[in-house]
Design a protein around this motif. Structure first.
Motif, PDB file in Angstrom:
ATOM      1  N   GLU A 259      -1.821  20.309  10.522  1.00  0.00           N
ATOM      2  CA  GLU A 259      -1.658  20.442   9.076  1.00  0.00           C
ATOM      3  C   GLU A 259      -2.488  21.595   8.503  1.00  0.00           C
ATOM      4  N   LEU A 260      -3.514  22.046   9.235  1.00  0.00           N
ATOM      5  CA  LEU A 260      -4.330  23.173   8.780  1.00  0.00           C
ATOM      6  C   LEU A 260      -3.788  24.507   9.289  1.00  0.00           C
ATOM      7  N   LEU A 261      -3.440  24.556  10.565  1.00  0.00           N
ATOM      8  CA  LEU A 261      -3.059  25.834  11.160  1.00  0.00           C
ATOM      9  C   LEU A 261      -1.731  26.360  10.618  1.00  0.00           C
ATOM     10  N   ALA A 262      -0.843  25.470  10.242  1.00  0.00           N
ATOM     11  CA  ALA A 262       0.438  25.932   9.688  1.00  0.00           C
ATOM     12  C   ALA A 262       0.234  26.701   8.379  1.00  0.00           C
ATOM     13  N   PRO A 263      -0.453  26.152   7.352  1.00  0.00           N
ATOM     14  CA  PRO A 263      -0.677  26.957   6.139  1.00  0.00           C
ATOM     15  C   PRO A 263      -1.562  28.173   6.392  1.00  0.00           C
ATOM     16  N   LEU A 264      -2.482  28.097   7.370  1.00  0.00           N
ATOM     17  CA  LEU A 264      -3.299  29.271   7.688  1.00  0.00           C
ATOM     18  C   LEU A 264      -2.425  30.402   8.209  1.00  0.00           C
ATOM     19  N   ALA A 265      -1.490  30.090   9.097  1.00  0.00           N
ATOM     20  CA  ALA A 265      -0.577  31.116   9.611  1.00  0.00           C
ATOM     21  C   ALA A 265       0.287  31.680   8.488  1.00  0.00           C
ATOM     22  N   TYR A 266       0.785  30.803   7.578  1.00  0.00           N
ATOM     23  CA  TYR A 266       1.596  31.276   6.453  1.00  0.00           C
ATOM     24  C   TYR A 266       0.788  32.206   5.544  1.00  0.00           C
ATOM     25  N   CYS A 267      -0.486  31.844   5.302  1.00  0.00           N
ATOM     26  CA  CYS A 267      -1.326  32.677   4.431  1.00  0.00           C
ATOM     27  C   CYS A 267      -1.553  34.050   5.047  1.00  0.00           C
ATOM     28  N   LEU A 268      -1.904  34.054   6.333  1.00  0.00           N
ATOM     29  CA  LEU A 268      -2.158  35.336   6.998  1.00  0.00           C
ATOM     30  C   LEU A 268      -0.891  36.183   7.045  1.00  0.00           C
ATOM     31  N   ALA A 269       0.236  35.561   7.375  1.00  0.00           N
ATOM     32  CA  ALA A 269       1.495  36.316   7.422  1.00  0.00           C
ATOM     33  C   ALA A 269       1.879  36.825   6.041  1.00  0.00           C
ATOM     34  N   GLY A 270       1.675  35.997   5.013  1.00  0.00           N
ATOM     35  CA  GLY A 270       2.002  36.439   3.656  1.00  0.00           C
ATOM     36  C   GLY A 270       1.133  37.588   3.196  1.00  0.00           C
TER      37      GLY A 270
ATOM     38  N   LEU B 208      -0.380  39.728   5.128  1.00  0.00           N
ATOM     39  CA  LEU B 208      -0.054  40.891   5.938  1.00  0.00           C
ATOM     40  C   LEU B 208       1.235  41.555   5.452  1.00  0.00           C
ATOM     41  N   ILE B 209       2.256  40.763   5.161  1.00  0.00           N
ATOM     42  CA  ILE B 209       3.521  41.327   4.680  1.00  0.00           C
ATOM     43  C   ILE B 209       3.330  42.004   3.325  1.00  0.00           C
ATOM     44  N   PHE B 210       2.591  41.365   2.449  1.00  0.00           N
ATOM     45  CA  PHE B 210       2.359  41.946   1.126  1.00  0.00           C
ATOM     46  C   PHE B 210       1.588  43.268   1.242  1.00  0.00           C
ATOM     47  N   TRP B 211       0.557  43.281   2.094  1.00  0.00           N
ATOM     48  CA  TRP B 211      -0.244  44.498   2.243  1.00  0.00           C
ATOM     49  C   TRP B 211       0.587  45.642   2.822  1.00  0.00           C
ATOM     50  N   ILE B 212       1.375  45.364   3.871  1.00  0.00           N
ATOM     51  CA  ILE B 212       2.187  46.413   4.492  1.00  0.00           C
ATOM     52  C   ILE B 212       3.230  46.931   3.506  1.00  0.00           C
ATOM     53  N   ALA B 213       3.888  46.019   2.799  1.00  0.00           N
ATOM     54  CA  ALA B 213       4.921  46.439   1.850  1.00  0.00           C
ATOM     55  C   ALA B 213       4.324  47.286   0.721  1.00  0.00           C
ATOM     56  N   PHE B 214       3.200  46.860   0.194  1.00  0.00           N
ATOM     57  CA  PHE B 214       2.567  47.599  -0.897  1.00  0.00           C
ATOM     58  C   PHE B 214       2.107  48.974  -0.424  1.00  0.00           C
ATOM     59  N   ASP B 215       1.459  49.026   0.751  1.00  0.00           N
ATOM     60  CA  ASP B 215       0.954  50.303   1.258  1.00  0.00           C
ATOM     61  C   ASP B 215       2.091  51.220   1.687  1.00  0.00           C
ATOM     62  N   LEU B 216       3.129  50.656   2.286  1.00  0.00           N
ATOM     63  CA  LEU B 216       4.265  51.467   2.726  1.00  0.00           C
ATOM     64  C   LEU B 216       4.983  52.092   1.539  1.00  0.00           C
TER      65      LEU B 216
ATOM     66  N   LEU C 259      -7.508  42.212   8.715  1.00  0.00           N
ATOM     67  CA  LEU C 259      -7.838  40.823   9.037  1.00  0.00           C
ATOM     68  C   LEU C 259      -9.294  40.504   8.724  1.00  0.00           C
ATOM     69  N   ALA C 260     -10.181  41.464   8.942  1.00  0.00           N
ATOM     70  CA  ALA C 260     -11.594  41.231   8.651  1.00  0.00           C
ATOM     71  C   ALA C 260     -11.825  40.941   7.173  1.00  0.00           C
ATOM     72  N   LEU C 261     -10.945  41.433   6.309  1.00  0.00           N
ATOM     73  CA  LEU C 261     -11.093  41.215   4.870  1.00  0.00           C
ATOM     74  C   LEU C 261     -10.461  39.910   4.410  1.00  0.00           C
ATOM     75  N   VAL C 262      -9.282  39.564   4.944  1.00  0.00           N
ATOM     76  CA  VAL C 262      -8.513  38.451   4.383  1.00  0.00           C
ATOM     77  C   VAL C 262      -8.671  37.146   5.149  1.00  0.00           C
ATOM     78  N   LEU C 263      -9.241  37.180   6.356  1.00  0.00           N
ATOM     79  CA  LEU C 263      -9.321  35.947   7.145  1.00  0.00           C
ATOM     80  C   LEU C 263     -10.104  34.844   6.431  1.00  0.00           C
ATOM     81  N   PRO C 264     -11.291  35.119   5.847  1.00  0.00           N
ATOM     82  CA  PRO C 264     -11.977  34.030   5.128  1.00  0.00           C
ATOM     83  C   PRO C 264     -11.192  33.509   3.932  1.00  0.00           C
ATOM     84  N   ILE C 265     -10.514  34.413   3.199  1.00  0.00           N
ATOM     85  CA  ILE C 265      -9.732  33.980   2.033  1.00  0.00           C
ATOM     86  C   ILE C 265      -8.565  33.104   2.475  1.00  0.00           C
ATOM     87  N   ALA C 266      -7.874  33.528   3.540  1.00  0.00           N
ATOM     88  CA  ALA C 266      -6.749  32.732   4.035  1.00  0.00           C
ATOM     89  C   ALA C 266      -7.213  31.369   4.535  1.00  0.00           C
TER      90      ALA C 266
END
Length: 362
Positions: A11-22, A24-32, A61-68
């Motif tokens: 129940e923890l790792l599933a939302p953690l993976a969603y947060c990290l993926a979200g 990452l996608i937002f950062w790549i899309a914005f920067d691209l 990842l070093a920046l967003v891992l604690p937030i996620a």
């Protein structure tokens, strides 16, 4: 592993993976969207763009891992509390800290992972990304390395040597037009000028070498001692120490203690070359050193923050936990940057400046 632990981890790792993926996608899309014009101008292929963002991923990842992690734990605990699952577990005789043991284990493991990311991959992420971004330029194809450093000078205060280097390649350690001056125990100074130099086992190999001797307490010109095509000298300066010198000297004048581009090994190497820095430089260096040791444990701190906040019983809106996590993250990082600035400015001891946010929130 108990069935309860597996359930809580799932129940923890599933939302953690969603947060990290979200994130990452937002950062790549914005920067691209912002950099697509530059990529076209530099004629990057889709493969190059993928490599570029893969190279920058450790720094991201070093920046967003604690937030996620904070978002994921708050979501998981709040969801359990809304459905009275925590109440049922405690009624069955399972204590709150035993319930949260999987979360603490994840926080500890992610702290170690964040330490490894910060030390092994994140420091070189931007340099690697810059090389990928410029690989299609004519200069890169002709063998010119954009990260070469020109007119590099540094002092090895440990062994009383001064280096002046015309061009230095941090990737290979090769020097062009180096000059080394070092003081001898009797007060004289030896000069070595060469056309090039490269690292060798136990020292440096100089080519097209001329060696001079400068007498002590005199204004006479240095006397020529030796001229040869190749000379090995057992200098202790290593390419890693020189890279640390370049990296730290680039940022030292800015006194920015919150940057994460200098690993612990680099700071230690710099302190080996400069064992007696000025008070201002000492405060900056040791604040950065303690900061890099303290920052990875943010993952464990956010677990300690989230457990009492998210485990309260009752039916609550899930968005309350999300909004509260944003406030918590903002307050933590403001305190962290403030303390690092106070430490670099000699207003707080470096160990306290680095550890105070973790102590307060933990």
């Amino acid at each position: 592993m108990r069935l309860l632990d597996r359930y809580l981890l799932r129940e923890l790792l599933a939302p953690l993976a969603y947060c990290l993926a979200g994130f990452l996608i937002f950062w790549i899309a914005f920067d691209l969207f912002d950099a697509i014009g530059e990529f076209k101008e530099k004629e990057l292929l889709p493969r190059d763009i993928v490599e570029y963002y893969l190279a920058l991923t450790p720094k991201f990842l070093a920046l967003v891992l604690p937030i996620a992690l904070l978002l994921a734990i708050l979501y998981a605990l709040t969801n359990h509390a809304r459905h009275h699952e925590i109440t049922a577990m405690r009624a069955a005789g399972v204590g709150l800290w035993r319930i949260c043991l999987p979360y603490l284990a994840v926080g500890f493991l992610l702290s170690l992972a964040l330490l490894a990311i910060n030390e092994l991959w994140a420091p070189d992420a931007e340099d690697l990304a810059d090389r990928i971004r410029t690989r299609r330029l004519p200069g890169a194809q002709s063998g010119h390395h954009p990260n070469q450093v020109r007119n590099l000078g540094f002092t090895n205060a440990r062994e009383h040597r001064v280096w002046q280097i015309g061009v230095y390649d941090p990737e290979t350690g090769r020097m062009v037009n180096p000059q080394v001056i070092w003081r001898q125990p009797d007060g004289t100074r030896l000069w070595v000028t060469a056309g090039s130099a490269e690292p060798a086992e136990g020292g440096w190999t100089f080519r097209q070498v001329r060696q001079f001797l400068e007498a002590s307490q005199t204004n006479a010109m240095p006397l020529p001692l030796l001229e040869t095509n190749q000379l090995f000298l057992p200098f202790t300066e290593t390419p890693e120490e020189i890279r640390s010198e370049i990296r730290i000297s680039r940022n030292l004048g800015l006194r920015v203690a919150s940057k994460t581009d200098v690993p612990i090994e680099g700071i230690v190497n710099y302190l080996r070359l400069h064992p007696n820095p000025s008070a201002a430089d000492r405060a900056w260096l040791y604040t950065k050193l303690h900061g890099r040791l303290a920052t990875p444990w943010t993952c464990l701190v956010v677990v300690l923050v989230a457990i009492p906040f998210g485990a309260a019983s009752g039916r609550r809106n899930l968005f309350v936990g999300v909004a509260s996590s944003i406030v918590i993250c903002f307050t933590y990082f403001v305190l962290q940057q403030t303390c690092l600035a106070l430490g670099a400015g000699q207003h707080l001891p470096p160990w306290l400046a680095a550890g105070l946010p973790n102590l307060v929130f933990g």
